[in-house]
Every structure is written in structure tokens, then in C-alpha cells.
Design an enzyme around this catalytic site. Structure first.
Site, mmCIF file in Angstrom:
data_model
loop_
_atom_site.group_PDB
_atom_site.id
_atom_site.type_symbol
_atom_site.label_atom_id
_atom_site.label_comp_id
_atom_site.label_asym_id
_atom_site.label_seq_id
_atom_site.Cartn_x
_atom_site.Cartn_y
_atom_site.Cartn_z
ATOM 1 N N LYS A 1 1.065 -1.201 0.050
ATOM 2 C CA LYS A 1 0.033 0.034 -0.173
ATOM 3 C C LYS A 1 1.061 1.170 0.000
ATOM 4 C CE LYS A 1 -3.778 2.196 2.479
ATOM 5 N NZ LYS A 1 -4.561 2.177 3.454
ATOM 6 N N LYS B 1 -2.032 -1.509 -4.098
ATOM 7 C CA LYS B 1 -2.765 -0.228 -3.826
ATOM 8 C C LYS B 1 -2.165 0.952 -4.038
ATOM 9 C CE LYS B 1 -5.824 1.785 -0.694
ATOM 10 N NZ LYS B 1 -6.262 1.987 0.608
HETATM 11 C C1 PBG Z 1 -7.528 3.042 5.045
HETATM 12 C C2 PBG Z 1 -8.033 2.933 3.750
HETATM 13 C C3 PBG Z 1 -7.688 4.087 2.501
HETATM 14 C C4 PBG Z 1 -8.332 3.402 1.614
HETATM 15 C C5 PBG Z 1 -8.762 2.048 1.700
HETATM 16 N N1 PBG Z 1 -8.479 1.715 3.052
HETATM 17 C C6 PBG Z 1 -7.209 5.243 2.650
HETATM 18 C C7 PBG Z 1 -6.224 5.776 3.373
HETATM 19 O O1 PBG Z 1 -5.216 5.030 3.812
HETATM 20 O O2 PBG Z 1 -6.076 7.055 3.836
HETATM 21 C C8 PBG Z 1 -8.208 4.321 0.235
HETATM 22 C C9 PBG Z 1 -9.086 3.728 -1.051
HETATM 23 C C10 PBG Z 1 -9.445 4.345 -2.141
HETATM 24 O O3 PBG Z 1 -8.719 5.559 -1.914
HETATM 25 O O4 PBG Z 1 -10.186 4.048 -2.775
HETATM 26 N N2 PBG Z 1 -8.080 2.260 6.067
#
Ligand code: PBG
Length: 322
Positions: A194, A247
Site C-alpha cells: 500500500k 494499492k
Molecule cells: C485506510 C484505507 C484507505 C483506503 C482504503 N482503506 C485510505 C487511506 O489509507 O487513507 C483508500 C481507498 C481509496 O482511495 O479508494 N483504512
């Protein structure tokens, strides 16, 4: 010229025969945002076509999606500010609307796959995925909080848990807690790679989880790195993950391909909110053709090596295929 690649592109039938990648609805996971209350269906302004739904509206939405042939869903809760605290207590509270909604969904749609979000940020008054002390995100003290959240989600019936927090060691920690709690059948779709990305903007607006004081660079991967993704993939595999996720997706196709080549587990890719919003905006301006550009984006992610794609376009893609 003996070699003419165009011969294999001459007709639709030949192109169909040599087509390497096919994207099925089975490959898609549709993200949905959940709100507390009844009769709520609020459009997210930075992600048109996506809504914050109360449980009754969610059930209606799922019914429609099921008719279209979608059966994999990931749910995210929009938690009211007054339920948030430093230690994310509400994430495992018995009256938590997110857990209650999952229970209902599994009763009404037992054969759908329901994926959760394991992270403190929706419930944290600091807006972070981990426990914050003196401006620092603490790794090890965060793990037991995540484990409690995970066990509560498994109890509620989620099929796969999605730790998106990026704490070190959390997959193994959650795996142990789940097994000890009698949930050895509940899987883990780990957010393996991520990245600290600017493309999560619309999602944070949807959940009102924009971090209040600190950025996420101390836990999420730096855009410039590929090798750290390999380290994370090896650790998650060893610790018992069932899926490895990359991601965002479109801006990290190289990472998807790299993990595909180096790991045996299924790869998931999160086509994130900002990547979808970008395309929607261009289409609204008439600069791109949605019905062509959207499937091209999804197919590219699949071609790069993702088995499962989390995308806000899942429903539109299913509609297009009808
Ligand atoms: C955090 C989380 C995020 C997303 C999914 N789970 C955002 C972050 O890390 O701030 C982002 C998903 C998206 O942008 O579609 N629990």
C-alpha cells in the site's frame, strides 16, 4: 516480409481466438461505503455515482448488484465523529452498525463474499491507522487493537479481512488471533504493497478520515520503491495471508506484475478512488469515452497480473456487459 503480426488482428474472430486476457465479473470486488441510520443515500461529491448508504439502502444496492452478477463486496464504515476515540473502541463495540450490517448481509446474501477493512482510521480521533503517541504511530501497541477489531469482524461473518493499516507483523498477529478465536476459516486479504499515495483523496473525503495532523509516510510505501513490495509480499506470505494486494493499481502496474512473478498467492489490486475520479471527471468533460476508457483501465490491471480488482466501476462494468 514473412512475419506480419497484423494477420492475427484481421478479423474479430481471430482477435478473439488470440485474446490473452478476459475480465470476468468474478474478478471484481465492489467497494461500498456504509453510514449509520436509515434511509441514507448520500452521493460522494468527489466520487460521483458512489454513495454513503445506511444498511437498508445497502441491502437494496446489493440486491441490484447480485442481479447484475456481482458477488464480491468490500465495505467501509463512515463513523460519526462522536464515536471516535484514540483507541478505536467503537471498532469492536457490540452496537457497531458496520458489524451489524455485515451480519444482515450474510443472512440475506450468504453466498456473496464480504470483505472488511481492518484499520483504526475510520474510528480514530487522530484519523490514523495506528495508535498515536507524541506524534508517532506506534506499531506493536496497535496490533492488539487490530486483533480485537478483526475477531469482531470475523464473528459478524466477514469472509475475508482486509488489514489496510500497514503495521509490521499484523498479518501473523491477526492470523493467530483469528485461529485462537475459532475463525481459522476466515481469510486475510492483506494490503501488502500500500503506497503513500495522493490518489486516496476522494475516499478520505467519503469517510471524513483525512488525517488530522500527520501524513502516512512512516507506514505506507514510498512511490519510488519496488523492492519493499517484495519484502512485504514475502512477510505476508510467511505470516499466513490469503491474498496479496497492491494499492493503488493503475499507477503501480509494474508492482502488480512484479508480485505476480514472485509470489504464489492470488494478487488483488485496488483501483483507488482518485484513479476512478480522474477518469470520471475526464468523461464528464467529454474528453474521454467512459464506455471505452473504463473497461480499458480494468483490463489493463488484470493484464498486469491482478486476479481480483477492487474498483468503484464494478457495477458500471457489469451493466456494460449485459
Ligand atoms: C485506510 C484505507 C484507505 C483506503 C482504503 N482503506 C485510505 C487511506 O489509507 O487513507 C483508500 C481507498 C481509496 O482511495 O479508494 N483504512
Amino acid at each position: 516480409m514473412y512475419k506480419r503480426p497484423r494477420r492475427n488482428r484481421r478479423s474479430a474472430a481471430i482477435r478473439g481466438m488470440v485474446r490473452e486476457t478476459r475480465l470476468a465479473l468474478d474478478n471484481l470486488i465492489y467497494p461500498l461505503f456504509l453510514a449509520d441510520g436509515r434511509g441514507i443515500r448520500e452521493e460522494i461529491s468527489s466520487l460521483p455515482g458512489n454513495f454513503r448508504l445506511s444498511t437498508d439502502e445497502l441491502l437494496r444496492e446489493l440486491e441490484e448488484c447480485r442481479t447484475l452478477g456481482l458477488r464480491n463486496f468490500i465495505l467501509f464504515p463512515a463513523v460519526p465523529e462522536e464515536r471516535k476515540d484514540r483507541v478505536a473502541t467503537y471498532s469492536y463495540a457490540p452496537d457497531n452498525f458496520y458489524l451489524q450490517a455485515a451480519r444482515q448481509v450474510k443472512v440475506e446474501f450468504p453466498d456473496s463474499v464480504l470483505i472488511s477493512d481492518v484499520a483504526m482510521d475510520p474510528y480514530s480521533s487522530d484519523g490514523h491507522d495506528g495508535l498515536v503517541e507524541n506524534g508517532e504511530i506506534l506499531n506493536d501497541p496497535t496490533l492488539p487493537i487490530l486483533a480485537r477489531m478483526a475477531v469482531a469482524q470475523a464473528e459478524a461473518g466477514f469472509d475475508l479481512l482486509g488489514p489496510s493499516d500497514m503495521m509490521d507483523g499484523r498479518v501473523g498477529y491477526l492470523r493467530r488471533a483469528l485461529d485462537e478465536g475459532g475463525f481459522s476459516h476466515t481469510g486475510i486479504m492483506s494490503y501488502t504493497a500500500k503506497y503513500a499515495s495522493a490518489f486516496y483523496g476522494p475516499f478520505r473525503a467519503a469517510l471524513d478520515s483525512a488525517t488530522k495532523a500527520w501524513d502516512k509516510n512512516t507506514k505506507q510505501l514510498a512511490t519510488a520503491t519496488q523492492r519493499e513490495a517484495l519484502i512485504e509480499a514475502a512477510l505476508d506470505t510467511e505470516e499466513g495471508a490469503d491474498f496479496l494486494m497492491v494499492k493503488p493499481a493503475l499507477h503501480y502496474l509494474d508492482v502488480i506484475a512484479l508480485l505476480r512473478q514472485n509470489a504464489q498467492l492470488p494478487i488483488a489490486a485496488y483501483h483507488v478512488s482518485g484513479e476512478c475520479a480522474q477518469l470520471i471527471a475526464a468523461c464528464q468533460n467529454g474528453w474521454l469515452d467512459y464506455e471505452k476508457a473504463m473497461p480499458e483501465a480494468l483490463l489493463s490491471i488484470h493484464r498486469a497480473g491482478a486476479d481480483a480488482i477492487l474498483t468503484y466501476f464494478a457495477k458500471d462494468y457489469a451493466r456494460l456487459r449485459q
